[in-house]
Design an enzyme around this catalytic site. Structure first.
Site, PDB file in Angstrom:
ATOM      1  N   GLU A  46       0.810  -1.210   0.110  1.00 43.87           N
ATOM      2  CA  GLU A  46      -0.186   0.182   0.032  1.00 43.87           C
ATOM      3  C   GLU A  46       0.940   1.284  -0.170  1.00 43.87           C
ATOM      4  O   GLU A  46       2.114   1.201   0.180  1.00 43.87           O
ATOM      5  CB  GLU A  46      -1.082   0.003   1.338  1.00 43.87           C
ATOM      6  CG  GLU A  46      -0.139  -0.458   2.314  1.00 43.87           C
ATOM      7  CD  GLU A  46      -0.510   0.853   3.580  1.00 43.87           C
ATOM      8  OE1 GLU A  46      -0.599   1.815   3.353  1.00 43.87           O
ATOM      9  OE2 GLU A  46      -0.834  -0.088   4.701  1.00 43.87           O
ATOM     10  N   LYS A 182      -4.706  -2.747  14.218  1.00 43.39           N
ATOM     11  CA  LYS A 182      -3.876  -1.630  14.941  1.00 43.39           C
ATOM     12  C   LYS A 182      -4.213  -1.392  16.357  1.00 43.39           C
ATOM     13  O   LYS A 182      -5.383  -1.502  16.846  1.00 43.39           O
ATOM     14  CB  LYS A 182      -3.984  -0.044  14.356  1.00 43.39           C
ATOM     15  CG  LYS A 182      -3.443  -0.269  13.149  1.00 43.39           C
ATOM     16  CD  LYS A 182      -3.651   1.123  12.405  1.00 43.39           C
ATOM     17  CE  LYS A 182      -2.883   1.398  10.975  1.00 43.39           C
ATOM     18  NZ  LYS A 182      -3.623   0.639   9.669  1.00 43.39           N
TER      19      LYS A 182
END
Length: 696
Positions: A46, A182
């Site tokens: 990404e 996360k």
């Protein structure tokens, strides 16, 4: 890399494996395109790490280091981003720098919802997990490495703030390798949401299936499955692809232990950063970069170093999984349910040695020593064509012979490993060696060759590989073979009803196969002689001498007239004769129905009426090497046929484009037909637009 919708419709299928009309806004870097074509392991990456995840210069440095980790572990990196409205798959270093140095307000953090606007407005963007998955899937890359995915935000059950990454995992079949969710998010609720979406979630090399939480190795949550090795992960992904579930896979890789944060300290930093975000009214897609930035400040940079370490580790693991998948014949790229058929090339593999004399005085065969520049390269017509097909088409089986000597070792080092599995090793003969001596002006003065090893391609050796012939769409045969080997090759073509492309190789041996019975030679449906070889073939087939001596230096109209006269004597025996006329171009004699349907050139039925077409290529300056241009033309033309291009012009233009790449290369076959910063489609398009075509 926008392809013309009409004239290039057939070529779109040539090197662009999974493209559909909605992908005209996607540009695939030539290295990635070739890796897709050749079924090499690829890992998508990404770009929000560049645009929103890290500060300059760590963002660019990390992006380049992550790509290098992918390469070191056997795969090709494909970083995805959007520059000025163009979606790029495989950012160059210059493009990475450009994206990284754009002001933050000029770069959009792109998820699925943002892609139409960013493309339409010709803006730039960093692709999130969701957007990267979409683009990777559309171009045919099934494995993607990132740091961590988004998830259900803390208080998400109240705010309904749920990352689009989770929805994308439920509907886009891409495997995401990451360090879990996360830490700033609600991990238990995120895992519940993924279960609802039907996403297969597994940990990687984690004791007891404990799922990681980005900065630390233990989120406190367990997942049902743990994959101990890359091979285990590859087996899971193969089954996932075969089941065609149309949903993603999430593989959680714990951060390397030496970089893992203290859980209590990182939790305290997250709580403090969350409080600051709420106080400042930060919301939506700005929350994650805000929190990561503030956590980095609170932890005095330690979280940034951990972030860098984990994404590099994830990239390495993803590359290992991708490599294991390909090594296990998982057909990572393209449709595994329809494996590409491999053409078979039977011919010579030769180690070419060349010496260019530097002395000013004349070259004489008088026993004197002459100062010269020496070079060595892989050669042999069959081998050259096979390597060209491999680099353009991605699949080929080469049957050739080498000795068990130092020359064989040198030759193997110069050949792609994929071409070596069917080499016949004959310890009784030396590897074929060809020594060419040029004077200081570059004119060839002497050629010495040892070709005896080719006799090792025997009937028994060929029959032992009959399975290769049974599955081939085309057999390519060069004239270096013995008559016995040619007869056996044609018998296998007859047995399995496979058409043969014959490369005559040399005027003195070009007529060799036409001494064999007609029931065998009728399977030779295509051939590519030069003018001298064509004369030899005509004499071998008709049994009559050709009175005039062919000469490519004569006036073009007379050259075409004489060549057409030769073709007419034998044309109905074949589907296609490609007569090469030096720098003038090629004169094609083809069965008339192939002009609109080139697949007819591979037909085993009688050819009937013929059409003669002349193609003149655009002029080329600064030619480097002429030794392999004809072989590369063959490779390009054959690749176009096997890929079922829609027009004959496309087939010829592909041949010319491949030949030009060879003419600009030091070696007989260029290292790559796709240059960095270029793409073969646009090059092919230029050739097609400039070449001249006329009916003769």
């Amino acid at each position: 890399m926008l392809l013309r919708k009409c004239a290039l419709g057939g070529f779109r299928a040539l090197l662009c494996r999974t493209y559909t009309q909605n992908q005209k806004h996607i540009v695939v870097h030539p290295e990635i395109r070739q890796a897709l074509s050749q079924k090499q392991p690829i890992v998508a990456l990404e770009s929000t790490i560049i645009t929103h995840g890290m500060p300059v210069p760590q963002n660019v440095e990390t992006a380049l280091q992550v790509e290098e980790m992918v390469r070191q572990n056997g795969a090709v990196p494909a970083t995805i981003g959007i520059i000025d409205g163009c979606i790029k798959v495989g950012l160059t270093q210059e493009e990475l720098m450009k994206l990284a140095h754009k002001p933050r307000e000029q770069v959009i953090k792109c998820s699925r919802r943002d892609l139409p606007y960013v493309v339409a407005a010709q803006q730039s963007g960093g692709t999130t997990v969701a957007a990267t998955m979409i683009v990777a899937h559309q171009v045919g890359i099934p494995i993607f490495a990132t740091g961590g995915i988004g998830g259900v935000h803390r208080e998400g059950h109240v705010t309904m703030d749920v990352s689009a990454d989770l929805v994308e995992l439920g509907r886009t079949p891409v495997a995401v390798v990451c360090s879990g969710v996360k830490s700033i998010l609600d991990i238990p609720r995120t895992l519940e949401y993924l279960e609802t979406q039907g996403v297969c979630v597994a940990s990687y090399a984690s004791m007891g299936g404990v799922f990681p939480d980005f900065y630390t190795r233990d989120s406190g949550c367990k997942v049902p499955y743990n994959l101990e090795t890359a091979a285990d992960a590859a087996r899971l992904l193969r089954a996932w692809r075969e089941l065609d579930l149309q949903s993603g896979v999430l593989i959680g890789v714990p951060i390397p232990e030496e970089f893992a944060a203290d859980k209590s300290a990182i939790d305290a930093a997250i709580e403090q950063a969350n409080a600051e975000a709420q106080a400042q009214g930060v919301s939506g897609k700005e929350v994650t970069p805000f929190l990561l930035s503030h956590i980095a400040g609170i932890t005095k940079g330690r979280s940034l170093q951990a972030n860098i370490a984990l994404i590099k580790n994830n990239a390495a693991v993803a590359a290992q999984i991708a490599s294991a998948w390909v090594a296990g014949n998982g057909h990572q790229c393209g449709d595994s349910r329809e494996p590409k058929k491999k053409p078979v090339v039977v011919g010579a593999s030769i180690l070419d040695l060349s010496f260019r004399v530097k002395d000013m005085h004349g070259l004489h065969l008088d026993g004197a020593t002459y100062k010269s520049v020496a070079k060595h390269a892989a050669g042999g017509v069959g081998r050259n064509i096979a390597e060209g097909i491999y680099k353009l088409y991605g699949e080929v089986n080469l049957i050739s012979a080498v000795g068990n000597d130092h020359f064989a070792q040198m030759l193997r080092q110069l050949m792609p490993a994929a071409l070596q599995s069917n080499l016949i090793v004959d310890a009784q003969h030396a590897t074929s060696l060809c020594s060419v001596i040029f004077d200081r002006l570059g004119d060839c003065k002497l050629i010495l060759g040892d070709m005896d090893v080719h006799d090792s391609i025997t009937t028994a050796a060929l029959k032992a590989k009959s399975e290769l012939f049974s599955q081939a769409p085309l057999i390519v045969m060069d004239s270096n073979l013995s008559e016995q080997a040619m007869s056996s090759t044609l018998q296998l073509a007859q047995q399995f009803q496979v058409p043969v492309f014959f490369e005559p190789t040399d005027m003195f041996i070009a007529g060799k196969p036409f001494k064999l019975p007609a029931e065998l030679t009728q399977h030779i449906r295509l051939l590519k002689p030069n003018l001298h070889e064509l004369k030899t073939i005509v004499e071998a087939i008709t049994g009559q001498a050709v009175k005039h001596q062919p000469d490519t230096k004569q006036e073009q109209s007379e050259l075409l007239k004489q060549t057409k006269g030769l073709l007419r004597q034998i044309d109905t025996r074949f589907n296609c004769i490609i007569a090469t006329l030096g720098n003038h171009g090629v004169l094609l004699s083809i069965r008339s129905d192939a002009e609109t349907d080139p697949s007819k050139l591979l037909s085993l039925s009688p050819s009937g009426e013929h059409t003669t077409l002349f193609y003149a290529p655009p002029k080329l300056q600064h030619i480097v090497n002429v030794s392999g241009a004809g072989d590369s033309f063959c490779a390009g033309f054959i690749t176009a046929l096997l890929k079922q291009c829609h027009t004959l012009d496309e087939c010829v233009a592909t041949g010319f484009a491949s030949a030009e790449r060879a003419l600009l290369s030091e070696s007989a076959v260029p290292d790559s037909y796709i240059k960095e910063g270029d793409n073969f489609e646009s090059y092919f398009q230029q050739i097609e637009e400039k070449m001249q075509r006329k009916r003769i």
